[in-house]
Design an enzyme around this catalytic site. Structure first.
Site, PDB file in Angstrom:
ATOM      1  N   HIS A 106       0.821  -1.198   0.000  1.00 20.58           N
ATOM      2  CA  HIS A 106       0.000   0.000   0.000  1.00 20.58           C
ATOM      3  C   HIS A 106       0.864   1.262   0.000  1.00 20.58           C
ATOM      4  O   HIS A 106       0.341   2.369   0.028  1.00 20.58           O
ATOM      5  CB  HIS A 106      -0.888  -0.046   1.250  1.00 20.58           C
ATOM      6  CG  HIS A 106      -2.028   0.919   1.230  1.00 20.58           C
ATOM      7  ND1 HIS A 106      -2.065   2.030   0.432  1.00 20.58           N
ATOM      8  CD2 HIS A 106      -3.190   0.939   1.913  1.00 20.58           C
ATOM      9  CE1 HIS A 106      -3.180   2.691   0.636  1.00 20.58           C
ATOM     10  NE2 HIS A 106      -3.877   2.044   1.530  1.00 20.58           N
ATOM     11  N   CYS A 107       2.207   1.110  -0.003  1.00 24.57           N
ATOM     12  CA  CYS A 107       3.035   2.305   0.196  1.00 24.57           C
ATOM     13  C   CYS A 107       3.975   2.608  -0.963  1.00 24.57           C
ATOM     14  O   CYS A 107       3.796   3.585  -1.678  1.00 24.57           O
ATOM     15  CB  CYS A 107       3.848   2.139   1.480  1.00 24.57           C
ATOM     16  SG  CYS A 107       2.823   2.108   2.942  1.00 24.57           S
ATOM     17  N   ILE A 108       4.992   1.743  -1.150  1.00 25.47           N
ATOM     18  CA  ILE A 108       6.093   2.100  -2.051  1.00 25.47           C
ATOM     19  C   ILE A 108       5.616   2.298  -3.506  1.00 25.47           C
ATOM     20  O   ILE A 108       6.072   3.229  -4.168  1.00 25.47           O
ATOM     21  CB  ILE A 108       7.230   1.044  -1.993  1.00 25.47           C
ATOM     22  CG1 ILE A 108       7.593   0.713  -0.544  1.00 25.47           C
ATOM     23  CG2 ILE A 108       8.471   1.516  -2.745  1.00 25.47           C
ATOM     24  CD1 ILE A 108       8.254   1.794   0.226  1.00 25.47           C
ATOM     25  N   ILE A 132       2.845   3.440  -4.441  1.00 25.17           N
ATOM     26  CA  ILE A 132       1.785   4.461  -4.511  1.00 25.17           C
ATOM     27  C   ILE A 132       2.270   5.834  -4.062  1.00 25.17           C
ATOM     28  O   ILE A 132       2.101   6.833  -4.766  1.00 25.17           O
ATOM     29  CB  ILE A 132       0.591   4.010  -3.630  1.00 25.17           C
ATOM     30  CG1 ILE A 132      -0.054   2.769  -4.260  1.00 25.17           C
ATOM     31  CG2 ILE A 132      -0.431   5.129  -3.448  1.00 25.17           C
ATOM     32  CD1 ILE A 132      -1.125   2.133  -3.431  1.00 25.17           C
ATOM     33  N   ASP A 133       2.911   5.868  -2.887  1.00 25.20           N
ATOM     34  CA  ASP A 133       3.200   7.159  -2.254  1.00 25.20           C
ATOM     35  C   ASP A 133       4.004   8.124  -3.128  1.00 25.20           C
ATOM     36  O   ASP A 133       3.696   9.325  -3.156  1.00 25.20           O
ATOM     37  CB  ASP A 133       3.935   6.944  -0.917  1.00 25.20           C
ATOM     38  CG  ASP A 133       3.126   6.064   0.024  1.00 25.20           C
ATOM     39  OD1 ASP A 133       1.943   5.818  -0.268  1.00 25.20           O
ATOM     40  OD2 ASP A 133       3.688   5.610   1.034  1.00 25.20           O
TER      41      ASP A 133
END
Ligand SMILES: NC(=O)c1ccc[n+]([C@@H]2O[C@H](COP(=O)([O-])OP(=O)(O)OC[C@H]3O[C@@H](n4cnc5c(N)ncnc54)[C@H](O)[C@@H]3O)[C@@H](O)[C@H]2O)c1
Length: 452
Positions: free
Chosen positions: A273-275, A277-278
């Protein structure tokens, strides 16, 4: 006393009532940590299955033992509800809802907006609201603050608003919510102080920064740093493939340098959910000001291509045995986005499986952390169940593709039983003619041992 001083005092005496909105991978561990620290804590989520599980003393997040939830429930310190009106009785509220990307790679702020809309109905004097969801710099000031100030109350005087990025690393046994330093930036100095007081009660180290924008940017720097370095090492892996050099051996030797180098490893692509997307939250925001974030776009491009590279390796491997991918039986070993977790969101394994299926392969998977993959969870749209990885089962596949390097896999058995292996993580410790590693020539000098 000012409202800030009164709230700080309530926090320090643990008489403050804490709330967490969004009880997922981030929110539930935080709610448990706040409750452990002595606050009577209530979790609020739209999903009644999650709130019911907590109310029943259970857990659905592997990093949070059900026994902790049960103990805190029994002590009356943790509860969960779908009813937002409880916010009226809370002193602090942390927002931990999703911040995904739209198909266009623009931020999808709908979850944050809907959570803040609910909080705005119940915002009251002496209340602290902290956004933890990863987001673009400016979100707290430009989006959250005006929605809450529409109540007529003033931020920094009547109530308090801050941003504190969540840095949890699911599946990490060493670093948990409590011992990962918490960065905090408020809309005003009073907001920062009150938010820091809350975290000081629940985590070992709190780092105060000068604004919400700085705090938002900290998280994006951290994740962009990872995305760009993984993109770089993925490109180096492709380069090494072409040059006939083993990229894994190169990295192992390079990391002996005691300063100025940090190892990153190639792989089948980014997940979670992070790398993946962010960094696009940052490039989107930069674009609003006419700034082109070239490193982010380039890394995104390289990383998104990696599932195709893995599939190309599978085709090459099958080719050595005069086989076509069309009709080949292929087992994907590991489908979560990283080892030792149960999360398949954005996992590159799903892309690898879909690409292989599109080419006519009969794809199955084995993953000790994911018993079943519903048709709706991946683009291949077939419901699958995890296959038990016995020696006999392994012999039945034309190729095994290691996508997630779970420690639970028996790699020795895999090497002795599988006909072909494509290893995208360098998980196989032995070199053998039927093992094809990403970023290494298949006839690389044996580094450990040769299986004939
Ligand atoms: N998972 C990670 O490893 C990680 C690490 C650091 C930061 N983050 C960030 O933290 C945030 C949350 O991520 P997550 O992995 O916990 O997500 P998640 O999907 O596991 O959990 C989010 C929860 O929020 C609930 N929810 C959605 N809208 C809501 C609303 N309006 N009101 C109440 N509840 C609502 C969902 O039902 C879900 O239970 C994201 O911004 C993410 O980028 C995640």
């Amino acid at each position: 006393m000012t409202h800030a001083q009164t709230l700080e005092q309530k926090i320090r005496s643990r008489t403050a009532r804490a709330g967490v909105v969004g009880l997922g991978y981030v929110g539930l561990p935080l709610a448990v940590e706040l409750a452990e620290s002595g606050f009577t804590t209530v979790g609020i989520d739209l999903d009644p299955r999650k709130t019911s599980a907590i109310e029943a003393g259970g857990s659905y997040i592997p990093d949070v033992p059900a026994s902790h939830v049960a103990r805190l429930r029994a002590a009356g310190r943790l509860s969960a509800t779908t009813d937002f009106s409880v916010i009226g009785g809370l002193d602090t509220v942390n927002i931990c809802v999703p911040t995904p990307l739209r198909k266009t790679k623009d931020p999808d702020m709908s979850y944050v907006v809907s959570a803040v809309e609910q909080i705005a109905l119940y915002v009251h004097p002496q209340m602290l609201v902290v956004l933890e969801s990863t987001t673009y710099p400016g979100t707290t000031e430009e989006l959250v603050r005006p929605m809450l100030e529409a109540s007529g109350l003033k931020v920094g005087v009547d109530f308090f608003v801050a941003f504190s990025p969540e840095r949890v690393d699911p599946g990490n046994p060493t670093f948990r919510t409590r011992n990962v330093p918490k960065v905090v930036g408020g809309c005003t100095p009073a907001c920062t102080r009150v938010a820091a007081a809350l975290y000081e009660a629940a985590v070992d180290t709190v780092v105060q920064v000068s604004s919400t924008r700085v705090a938002e940017m900290v998280k994006l720097l951290e994740n962009t740093f990872r995305a760009v370095n993984i993109g770089l090492v993925n490109e180096l892996a492709l380069m090494c493939d072409t040059l006939g050099i083993d990229v894994w051996e190169v990295i192992d030797a390079a990391k002996t340098k005691p300063f100025g180098f940090m190892p990153f490893y190639p792989g089948p692509g980014l997940g979670g959910h992070c790398i993946p997307i962010d960094p696009f939250y940052l490039s989107w925001k930069a674009r609003q000001s006419g700034f082109e974030a070239r490193f982010i776009e380039l890394a995104g491009h390289v990383n998104a291509h990696m599932p195709h590279v893995v599939v190309a390796r599978v085709l090459d491997a099958l080719n050595t045995q005069s086989k076509a991918v069309n009709g080949a039986r292929i087992l994907i070993a590991g489908i979560t986005y990283k080892r030792e977790i149960d999360d398949v969101r954005e996992s590159p394994a799903l892309d690898v499986m879909h690409l292989l299926q599109q080419k006519g392969a009969l794809v199955e998977y084995s993953d000790p952390y994911v018993a079943a993959l519903p048709a709706s969870s991946w683009p291949g749209e077939r419901a699958l169940r995890s296959v038990e990885m016995t020696a006999e089962a392994l012999r039945g596949y034309d190729c095994v593709v290691v996508v997630t390097d779970h420690r639970a896999f028996d790699y020795c058995q895999m090497v002795t039983s599988a006909r072909l292996i494509v290893d995208s993580r360098n998980a196989i410790g032995v070199r053998a003619p039927h093992v094809f590693r990403l970023g290494a020539p298949c006839n690389a000098t044996p580094a450990v041992e040769v299986v004939a």
